[in-house]
Design an enzyme around this catalytic site. Structure first.
Site, PDB file in Angstrom:
ATOM      1  N   GLY A  46       0.837  -1.192   0.000  1.00  7.28           N
ATOM      2  CA  GLY A  46       0.000   0.000   0.000  1.00  7.28           C
ATOM      3  C   GLY A  46       0.874   1.243   0.000  1.00  7.28           C
ATOM      4  N   GLN A  51       3.369   9.899   0.628  1.00  7.32           N
ATOM      5  CA  GLN A  51       4.642   9.180   0.766  1.00  7.32           C
ATOM      6  C   GLN A  51       5.565   9.419  -0.431  1.00  7.32           C
ATOM      7  OE1 GLN A  51       2.502   5.320   2.008  1.00  7.32           O
ATOM      8  NE2 GLN A  51       4.466   5.197   3.035  1.00  7.32           N
ATOM      9  N   CYS A  94       5.755   0.037   7.258  1.00 11.90           N
ATOM     10  CA  CYS A  94       5.454   1.183   6.404  1.00 11.90           C
ATOM     11  C   CYS A  94       6.693   1.553   5.597  1.00 11.90           C
ATOM     12  CB  CYS A  94       5.038   2.368   7.283  1.00 11.90           C
ATOM     13  SG  CYS A  94       4.636   3.852   6.349  1.00 11.90           S
ATOM     14  N   LEU A  95       6.503   1.830   4.309  1.00 16.05           N
ATOM     15  CA  LEU A  95       7.650   2.176   3.458  1.00 16.05           C
ATOM     16  C   LEU A  95       8.298   3.491   3.909  1.00 16.05           C
ATOM     17  CD1 LEU A  95       6.185   1.183  -0.034  1.00 16.05           C
ATOM     18  CD2 LEU A  95       7.881  -0.074   1.328  1.00 16.05           C
ATOM     19  N   HIS A 136      -4.535   1.934   7.624  1.00 16.14           N
ATOM     20  CA  HIS A 136      -3.146   2.417   7.707  1.00 16.14           C
ATOM     21  C   HIS A 136      -2.912   3.518   6.662  1.00 16.14           C
ATOM     22  CE1 HIS A 136       1.393   1.601   7.893  1.00 16.14           C
ATOM     23  NE2 HIS A 136       1.249   2.366   6.820  1.00 16.14           N
ATOM     24  N   GLU A 137      -3.335   3.244   5.418  1.00 15.03           N
ATOM     25  CA  GLU A 137      -3.092   4.231   4.344  1.00 15.03           C
ATOM     26  C   GLU A 137      -3.924   5.486   4.550  1.00 15.03           C
ATOM     27  OE1 GLU A 137      -0.575   3.764   2.595  1.00 15.03           O
ATOM     28  OE2 GLU A 137      -0.342   1.643   3.085  1.00 15.03           O
ATOM     29  N   HIS A 140      -2.356   7.988   6.728  1.00 12.01           N
ATOM     30  CA  HIS A 140      -1.346   8.830   6.053  1.00 12.01           C
ATOM     31  C   HIS A 140      -1.976  10.114   5.506  1.00 12.01           C
ATOM     32  CE1 HIS A 140       2.370   6.524   5.980  1.00 12.01           C
ATOM     33  NE2 HIS A 140       1.750   5.436   5.547  1.00 12.01           N
TER      34      HIS A 140
HETATM   35 NI    NI Z   1       2.535   3.489   5.601  1.00 13.24          NI
END
Ligand code: NI
Length: 169
Positions: A46, A51, A94-95, A136-137, A140
């Protein structure tokens, strides 16, 4: 399509709230294409637009398992219409917080509304990994990271570790 750079903590842009999208047009689809390619290359399941430093309410996701056909999903201006009282824990990563994993407790099921790649409005129920990932996304989009759900000590340790990795790279 092009790969975009993924920003990581403690980049202050990750704390910023993203703006609603006005129109699902070719320019937005080009952004979503880039995001998907960037997510696959990372690799991740995701990715939110912030990001890649674009403060728009856009998410891409693919929850297909290894060996399965890709199942790209696109979410524009997603909203949670309902969340279950029942919660479930999941070990998240998370990236933008590379190589840190920890357990977060979230509603087990949610009902969503969003616009898809073609700008069509979709309402959908999510559970399991899908529910975890979309919540989660969507965090963000409001400047919230999964480590913000942890204790202050764990959060500070995570950021310190990522800074250390960056220095070593
Ligand atoms: Ni994330």
């Amino acid at each position: 399509m092009a790969l975009r750079e993924i920003i990581v903590v403690p980049d202050p842009r990750l704390k910023q709230a993203s703006e609603p999208v006005q129109a699902v047009d070719d320019e937005l689809r080009a952004l979503m294409d880039d995001m998907l390619e960037t997510m696959y290359a990372a690799p991740g399941i995701g990715l939110a637009a912030i990001q890649v430093a674009v403060p728009k309410r856009v998410i891409v996701m693919d929850l297909a398992r290894e060996g399965e056909e890709p199942q790209p999903r696109y979410f524009v201006n997603p909203e949670i219409l309902w969340a279950s009282e029942e919660t479930a824990p999941y070990e998240e990563g998370c990236l933008s917080v590379p190589e840190i994993y920890d357990e977060v407790e979230r509603p087990a099921r949610v009902k969503l509304r969003y616009l898809n790649y073609r700008g069509e409005q979709i309402e959908e129920d999510a559970e399991g990994l899908y529910a975890v990932c979309i919540q989660h996304e969507m965090d963000h989009l409001d400047g919230v990271l999964f480590i913000d759900h942890l204790s202050r000590l764990k959060r500070e340790q995570a950021i310190k570790k990522v800074k250390k990795q960056a220095k070593a790279a």
